[in-house]
Structure formats: C-alpha cells, structure tokens
Design a protein around this motif. Structure first.
Motif, PDB file in Angstrom:
ATOM      1  N   GLY A 111      25.230   7.318  49.233  1.00 14.12           N
ATOM      2  CA  GLY A 111      26.485   6.588  49.068  1.00 14.12           C
ATOM      3  C   GLY A 111      26.866   6.309  47.638  1.00 14.12           C
ATOM      4  O   GLY A 111      27.864   5.609  47.383  1.00 14.12           O
ATOM      5  N   ASP A 112      26.093   6.839  46.671  1.00 15.08           N
ATOM      6  CA  ASP A 112      26.419   6.671  45.256  1.00 15.08           C
ATOM      7  C   ASP A 112      27.317   7.833  44.837  1.00 15.08           C
ATOM      8  O   ASP A 112      26.874   8.797  44.223  1.00 15.08           O
ATOM      9  N   ASN A 113      28.585   7.723  45.164  1.00 15.24           N
ATOM     10  CA  ASN A 113      29.495   8.854  44.987  1.00 15.24           C
ATOM     11  C   ASN A 113      29.794   9.154  43.520  1.00 15.24           C
ATOM     12  O   ASN A 113      30.039  10.307  43.162  1.00 15.24           O
ATOM     13  N   ARG A 114      29.772   8.131  42.669  1.00 15.30           N
ATOM     14  CA  ARG A 114      30.059   8.358  41.256  1.00 15.30           C
ATOM     15  C   ARG A 114      28.978   9.225  40.620  1.00 15.30           C
ATOM     16  O   ARG A 114      29.286  10.210  39.932  1.00 15.30           O
ATOM     17  N   ASN A 115      27.709   8.886  40.832  1.00 18.23           N
ATOM     18  CA  ASN A 115      26.614   9.710  40.309  1.00 18.23           C
ATOM     19  C   ASN A 115      26.562  11.057  41.015  1.00 18.23           C
ATOM     20  O   ASN A 115      26.180  12.069  40.415  1.00 18.23           O
ATOM     21  N   ALA A 116      26.917  11.069  42.286  1.00 15.61           N
ATOM     22  CA  ALA A 116      26.958  12.342  43.023  1.00 15.61           C
ATOM     23  C   ALA A 116      27.941  13.298  42.356  1.00 15.61           C
ATOM     24  O   ALA A 116      27.636  14.484  42.165  1.00 15.61           O
ATOM     25  N   MET A 117      29.115  12.809  41.990  1.00 16.31           N
ATOM     26  CA  MET A 117      30.102  13.649  41.312  1.00 16.31           C
ATOM     27  C   MET A 117      29.555  14.205  40.007  1.00 16.31           C
ATOM     28  O   MET A 117      29.744  15.376  39.687  1.00 16.31           O
ATOM     29  N   ARG A 118      28.847  13.368  39.265  1.00 18.79           N
ATOM     30  CA  ARG A 118      28.304  13.790  37.974  1.00 18.79           C
ATOM     31  C   ARG A 118      27.350  14.965  38.132  1.00 18.79           C
ATOM     32  O   ARG A 118      27.472  15.985  37.446  1.00 18.79           O
ATOM     33  N   TYR A 119      26.386  14.835  39.050  1.00 17.13           N
ATOM     34  CA  TYR A 119      25.377  15.886  39.200  1.00 17.13           C
ATOM     35  C   TYR A 119      25.916  17.101  39.943  1.00 17.13           C
ATOM     36  O   TYR A 119      25.526  18.239  39.657  1.00 17.13           O
ATOM     37  N   LEU A 120      26.798  16.897  40.900  1.00 18.59           N
ATOM     38  CA  LEU A 120      27.376  18.033  41.619  1.00 18.59           C
ATOM     39  C   LEU A 120      28.247  18.873  40.696  1.00 18.59           C
ATOM     40  O   LEU A 120      28.337  20.095  40.862  1.00 18.59           O
ATOM     41  N   LYS A 121      28.869  18.238  39.706  1.00 16.77           N
ATOM     42  CA  LYS A 121      29.637  18.995  38.714  1.00 16.77           C
ATOM     43  C   LYS A 121      28.699  19.844  37.864  1.00 16.77           C
ATOM     44  O   LYS A 121      28.975  21.017  37.594  1.00 16.77           O
ATOM     45  N   LEU A 122      27.548  19.263  37.457  1.00 12.15           N
ATOM     46  CA  LEU A 122      26.564  20.031  36.694  1.00 12.15           C
ATOM     47  C   LEU A 122      25.985  21.161  37.530  1.00 12.15           C
ATOM     48  O   LEU A 122      25.654  22.222  37.009  1.00 12.15           O
ATOM     49  N   GLY A 123      25.861  20.916  38.837  1.00 12.42           N
ATOM     50  CA  GLY A 123      25.323  21.929  39.732  1.00 12.42           C
ATOM     51  C   GLY A 123      26.348  22.909  40.239  1.00 12.42           C
ATOM     52  O   GLY A 123      26.013  23.793  41.045  1.00 12.42           O
ATOM     53  N   MET A 124      27.594  22.784  39.795  1.00 12.92           N
ATOM     54  CA  MET A 124      28.677  23.694  40.192  1.00 12.92           C
ATOM     55  C   MET A 124      28.816  23.782  41.706  1.00 12.92           C
ATOM     56  O   MET A 124      29.083  24.848  42.268  1.00 12.92           O
ATOM     57  N   SER A 125      28.630  22.627  42.370  1.00 12.30           N
ATOM     58  CA  SER A 125      28.746  22.585  43.823  1.00 12.30           C
ATOM     59  C   SER A 125      30.123  22.046  44.186  1.00 12.30           C
ATOM     60  O   SER A 125      30.308  20.839  44.394  1.00 12.30           O
ATOM     61  N   ARG A 126      31.102  22.904  44.254  1.00 14.01           N
ATOM     62  CA  ARG A 126      32.484  22.487  44.463  1.00 14.01           C
ATOM     63  C   ARG A 126      32.697  21.829  45.826  1.00 14.01           C
ATOM     64  O   ARG A 126      33.433  20.849  45.941  1.00 14.01           O
ATOM     65  N   TYR A 127      32.062  22.384  46.831  1.00 16.31           N
ATOM     66  CA  TYR A 127      32.264  21.852  48.175  1.00 16.31           C
ATOM     67  C   TYR A 127      31.810  20.395  48.256  1.00 16.31           C
ATOM     68  O   TYR A 127      32.563  19.508  48.705  1.00 16.31           O
ATOM     69  N   TYR A 128      30.577  20.122  47.834  1.00 18.64           N
ATOM     70  CA  TYR A 128      30.059  18.766  47.923  1.00 18.64           C
ATOM     71  C   TYR A 128      30.718  17.862  46.882  1.00 18.64           C
ATOM     72  O   TYR A 128      30.852  16.646  47.110  1.00 18.64           O
ATOM     73  N   TYR A 129      31.133  18.421  45.740  1.00 17.40           N
ATOM     74  CA  TYR A 129      31.847  17.616  44.746  1.00 17.40           C
ATOM     75  C   TYR A 129      33.158  17.099  45.330  1.00 17.40           C
ATOM     76  O   TYR A 129      33.534  15.939  45.105  1.00 17.40           O
ATOM     77  N   SER A 130      33.867  17.948  46.073  1.00 16.12           N
ATOM     78  CA  SER A 130      35.134  17.516  46.671  1.00 16.12           C
ATOM     79  C   SER A 130      34.910  16.389  47.670  1.00 16.12           C
ATOM     80  O   SER A 130      35.724  15.461  47.774  1.00 16.12           O
ATOM     81  N   ILE A 131      33.776  16.440  48.390  1.00 11.95           N
ATOM     82  CA  ILE A 131      33.461  15.352  49.320  1.00 11.95           C
ATOM     83  C   ILE A 131      33.192  14.063  48.554  1.00 11.95           C
ATOM     84  O   ILE A 131      33.709  12.984  48.901  1.00 11.95           O
ATOM     85  N   ALA A 132      32.378  14.170  47.490  1.00 12.67           N
ATOM     86  CA  ALA A 132      32.060  12.988  46.688  1.00 12.67           C
ATOM     87  C   ALA A 132      33.316  12.413  46.030  1.00 12.67           C
ATOM     88  O   ALA A 132      33.507  11.189  45.986  1.00 12.67           O
ATOM     89  N   PHE A 133      34.179  13.292  45.535  1.00 17.03           N
ATOM     90  CA  PHE A 133      35.420  12.834  44.894  1.00 17.03           C
ATOM     91  C   PHE A 133      36.306  12.099  45.886  1.00 17.03           C
ATOM     92  O   PHE A 133      36.865  11.036  45.574  1.00 17.03           O
ATOM     93  N   ARG A 134      36.441  12.651  47.086  1.00 14.58           N
ATOM     94  CA  ARG A 134      37.279  12.016  48.104  1.00 14.58           C
ATOM     95  C   ARG A 134      36.725  10.643  48.483  1.00 14.58           C
ATOM     96  O   ARG A 134      37.480   9.666  48.607  1.00 14.58           O
ATOM     97  N   ARG A 135      35.423  10.560  48.625  1.00 18.55           N
ATOM     98  CA  ARG A 135      34.819   9.276  48.980  1.00 18.55           C
ATOM     99  C   ARG A 135      34.944   8.269  47.833  1.00 18.55           C
ATOM    100  O   ARG A 135      35.191   7.074  48.072  1.00 18.55           O
ATOM    101  N   TYR A 136      34.743   8.736  46.604  1.00 13.96           N
ATOM    102  CA  TYR A 136      34.858   7.842  45.453  1.00 13.96           C
ATOM    103  C   TYR A 136      36.294   7.336  45.303  1.00 13.96           C
ATOM    104  O   TYR A 136      36.526   6.153  45.016  1.00 13.96           O
ATOM    105  N   ARG A 137      37.243   8.225  45.518  1.00 11.51           N
ATOM    106  CA  ARG A 137      38.656   7.835  45.464  1.00 11.51           C
ATOM    107  C   ARG A 137      38.954   6.769  46.505  1.00 11.51           C
ATOM    108  O   ARG A 137      39.638   5.764  46.226  1.00 11.51           O
ATOM    109  N   ASN A 138      38.438   6.942  47.704  1.00 10.26           N
ATOM    110  CA  ASN A 138      38.649   5.959  48.759  1.00 10.26           C
ATOM    111  C   ASN A 138      37.994   4.623  48.418  1.00 10.26           C
ATOM    112  O   ASN A 138      38.523   3.553  48.756  1.00 10.26           O
ATOM    113  N   GLU A 139      36.814   4.696  47.767  1.00 13.49           N
ATOM    114  CA  GLU A 139      36.160   3.468  47.328  1.00 13.49           C
ATOM    115  C   GLU A 139      37.039   2.697  46.346  1.00 13.49           C
ATOM    116  O   GLU A 139      37.195   1.473  46.455  1.00 13.49           O
ATOM    117  N   ILE A 140      37.575   3.420  45.364  1.00 15.10           N
ATOM    118  CA  ILE A 140      38.421   2.778  44.357  1.00 15.10           C
ATOM    119  C   ILE A 140      39.653   2.152  45.016  1.00 15.10           C
ATOM    120  O   ILE A 140      40.033   1.003  44.719  1.00 15.10           O
TER     121      ILE A 140
END
Length: 495
Positions: free
Chosen positions: A422-451
């Motif tokens: 559930g730590d979407n902010r850190n998830a976005m950081r590492y998923l970007k480094l890992g070039m994981s677009r699919y999971y990054y989009s999930i983390a971004f959507r969840r982080y946006r909803n959190e904000i």
C-alpha cells in the motif's frame, strides 16, 4: 621463474571441476535484456560444479544419451540411448547404482532399443520412451519388474498407418501420461493410467500468411502435397509441475513462443511478460555459424513458478518466472566445463536447491550447475513473491541490486512489494526504475486516488468558498450595474 604454460594449465583445470566444488569464474558470459531489449551483462547466476560421465560413474562411456530424470531422493536416471539402457546414479551422481538394460516381460527376456525419453511418476515408477521398439515401458522402482506397456495406440484421430515412435514422456500427479511422438504434429499424445490413448493435448495453431494462402491457391497438387507450410510445430520437451500444469517446449521459427504452460484442458496459460517473448534470445545475428533464433529443445520446471528453457543453437539456458519475466541467461557452446557441444535435456533437482543438470548427447556427459549468490538471490526473491511473501522478497532484491545495480527486475520486484503493502509513492519510484509500466500505472492511479481522498474535504470547502465569492462578486457587479443604470436614467430625465 614460473612457467606461464603451467599457470595457464592450472587456471584451465580450475574449470574442470569434480566433487561439487564451484568454479571461481564462468566459462561463458551471462546476460539479460533490459526494457528496450538491449543486452545487459550480469554476474553469473549459475556455475558448473561437476561433470557426470560414464567414467566418473565407474561404467562404460555414455553413448548419445538423450534424456534425464531425477527422483525425489536425488537419484539421476539417464536414457543412454546409444547403449540401449537406463543408467541410475546415487544421490550425489558420483557412481552408478543400477543399469537397466533388461526386464522380464511376461516370462520373456526383454530390453530397450534406443530409449529417448525417461520420466518418473509420483509413486516412483519409471516411464521409458522405448523409441525403436515403438512403446512406453513402465517399470517398478526396482527397475526389473514390468508394470505395463503402452503401444500400438488406436483412435479415430490417428492417421492411417501411424507408427508410434515416442521421443519424450512425462507423468502428472494423477497418472496421466503425456508423450511427444515423432512426426506427430497434432499435439502431445495423452494416455490414461491404464494405457488407453485419449487424444491430443496442446496443439500449436499455425498462422498462415497472405503469401502462403496465395501460393497454396496457385500451386499444383504435387507441390501442395510436398509442402509443409501449414503443419503445426512439433514439441521438443516436457515437464509437469506439482499442480498438474504441463510445460512443453517447441521449435518456433520466429523465436517468439517456444514454450507452453498447458492447463488440464490443454489451454496455454503461459504469460509472456513485458517483452512478449518466450523464445530465448531477443537479439540474434543474421549470418554466421550461430545465427538465427534460439532452438529450444527442452524445458524444466524448477519450482515456485520458475522454469528454464534449453537452447541448442547457442548452448544457453533461459530462465523465466510465472509472470514471463526473463530472470537470467547463462551457458554457451565450447569445450570447457560448463559449455556444450549439443545440449539435449535439462532437469532440476527436487530438493529446492536450484541445482540444474544439463545433458550433452554428443559429448555423452551431464554438467551439474549450482546457483551462485546472485542466482540464488533472484530465485529466492521470485519464489517469495510466488509464495505471497512480498515483504521478505524486498531484502533479497536489495542484495541482488548490490551485486548488479542495473537489475531492472530487482527494482520492479521492490516496487511490486511496496505496491502490495500500500506504499504507492515508493512503489512508483521503484517501478519507474524497473521500467514496469503496467504496475507503475496501477501505483500511479492508487496514489492519485490517495491524494484526492486526503484533500477532498478542504478541496470541497475551498470550492464552496470560491463559489460563494464568485456569486458575491457577480451580485455586486449586478448591483453596481443597476445603480449606474439608474443614474443614467435620472440624468436623461433632467435633460
């Protein structure tokens, strides 16, 4: 003064291992591919640990062995095709404990003729693809007692005059037998435990191009009869996981899809991952002795969703996880320990160590590979994710990053763990480094909803206040307008 030739000989001898000691360095270059499909050099995930041969086992030389199987207690079963026998080793693969070259068949002495495949059932029975005798022979654990024979299958789906020549065999937990047969393009043959043939499994559909359709339309009857443009690809290797899923490798001319993960219905449920490729090398030379796509000749299931493919074209082992992510690549062609001339089969030990056995049928030996720290960390991290222990996997991924800071897979793994926590902010950081677009989009959507959720209260208050201000301003404007209009009317009346 030291003799340089002696020093070179000692260095070379360090690679020719015996007794299970790991090599200090690999005789091959290990690598993987990044998100953009560029080659990335990596530490060696596996190193050769021993060479198993007829001489090391205390028997006559192996002659064009074709397949291997490993029992739960670690014994190695070798289909020694050229010698018409099955060789069984002890758990350390250091000596032969049994040679099966004859058995009693209802009172008649019988034996094998070019056995090409071997497998073990969950209850320890030995299944042998006795190729030139055109049958599957099932022996008890003692190797001498015949249990049953599968031969001369008959079925309306089989073509007239079909000659049953089994090449590979596998058995699932329910006792169903899967057979790859020579010149059988309809798929994997399936037999019930009693030996009855029930049909085909996992047929590979062939895509026909417009050019092939056009050629078919204009070709003569003889040309169409001689052509095999639309014949499905043959399978090359088999393995069954503990859940009953069948892993089947095949030769793919496009180098895109060289393995299937078949569920009990025969449906392919293998995931191809980000690259969309399960066919070995992504970048290949267009000419030269080792050009062309990978030729996948076998598949082995390691456990916890991890499986490996064996490429005979360049002697490499490609390992993937359940999500289709390429974990690492190692191996090569050559004469050093750890390289191959003609690799034919691979198999994993059942003890969870990740130890891999790779058979070379021209050299007539088996190389034992053991994971390095780097390979073990990746295997463990992927396994923990498979088990659902995302938090524990983070530590393994961080250790892997210490050994290879360019490992996108590790960053993506850490990102997925943060995402699961559930730590979407850190998830976005590492998923970007890992070039994981699919999971990054999930983390971004969840982080946006959190904000949005965290700021919804004051945002609505601010919006309401802003609306009141706007209304007040408009009201004031209308008031000033009405006053100005009245003044102008009074001036006109005065005039």
């Amino acid at each position: 003064m030291r003799d340089p030739r002696r020093i070179a000989a000692l260095a070379a001898a360090a690679l020719l291992l015996a007794g299970g000691a790991l090599a200090e360095s690999a005789p091959y270059q290990s690598y993987t591919y990044d998100y953009r499909e560029n080659i990335v050099i990596t530490p060696a995930p596996y190193l050769p640990a021993a060479i198993v041969s007829g001489a090391s086992l205390g028997i006559t030389a192996l002659n064009q062995p074709r397949d291997i199987a490993i029992s739960d207690d670690g014994r190695l079963y070798i289909a020694d095709s050229g010698n018409d026998r099955i060789v069984v080793t002890d758990a350390s693969a250091s000596r032969a404990v049994m040679i099966i070259d004859a058995f009693d068949n209802n009172g008649v002495a019988d034996g094998f003729s070019a056995p090409m495949g071997v497998a073990l059932s969950s209850d320890g029975q030995l299944y042998v693809a006795d190729s030139k005798n055109r049958r599957i022979v099932v022996l008890d654990a003692d190797g001498a007692t015949l249990v049953k024979v599968f031969e001369n299958p008959s079925h309306e789906a089989l073509p007239d005059g079909f000659a049953f020549t089994p090449l590979r065999v596998a058995v699932d937990y329910a006792g169903r037998v899967y057979v790859i047969a020579q010149n059988m393009f309809q798929g994997i043959m399936v037999f019930e435990p009693d030996g009855g043939f029930t049909g085909f499994f996992g047929t590979i559909n062939v895509t026909v191009s417009l050019w092939q359709r056009f050629w078919r339309a204009i070709a003569s009857k003889q040309e169409r009869a001689n052509a095999r443009l639309f014949v499905p690809t043959e399978f090359t290797g088999l393995d069954v996981d503990p859940y009953g899923f069948v892993y089947a490798s095949n030769m793919d001319p496009q180098g895109q899809k060289a393995v299937r993960r078949l569920n009990p219905k025969g449906e392919d449920v293998a995931i191809a991952g980000v690259s969309g490729n399960l066919g070995g090398d992504l970048r290949v030379a267009s000419d030269g002795p080792y050009s062309g796509v990978s030729r996948i000749v076998d598949v082995a299931y390691q456990g916890r969703g991890i499986y490996s493919l064996l490429d005979s074209q360049r002697g490499r082992v490609f390992t993937y996880d359940r999500e289709g992510n390429l974990l690492y690549i190692f191996g090569g062609l050559g004469s050093q320990a750890g390289t191959f001339r003609s690799p034919a089969a691979i198999e994993y030990a059942k003890d969870g160590s990740g130890t891999l056995f790779a058979l070379d049928y021209v050299r007539g030996d088996i190389t034992v590979f053991r994971p390095t720290e780097y390979g073990a960390l990746i295997n463990e991290a992927v396994g923990l994710r498979f088990d659902g222990d995302e938090t524990l996997a983070v530590g393994k991924w961080r250790e892997a990053l210490r050994l290879n800071e360019n490992l996108e897979l590790a960053n993506a793994g850490i990102g997925k763990a943060y995402l699961a926590a559930g730590d979407n902010r850190n998830a976005m950081r590492y998923l970007k480094l890992g070039m994981s677009r699919y999971y990054y989009s999930i983390a971004f959507r969840r982080y946006r909803n959190e904000i949005l959720k965290a700021n919804l209260g004051w945002a609505l208050t601010a919006a309401a206040a802003l609306a009141v201000v706007v209304i007040a301003i408009r009201a004031a404007g209308r008031g000033r307008g009405e006053s100005a209009g009245a003044s102008e009317t009074g001036m006109m009346d005065d005039g």
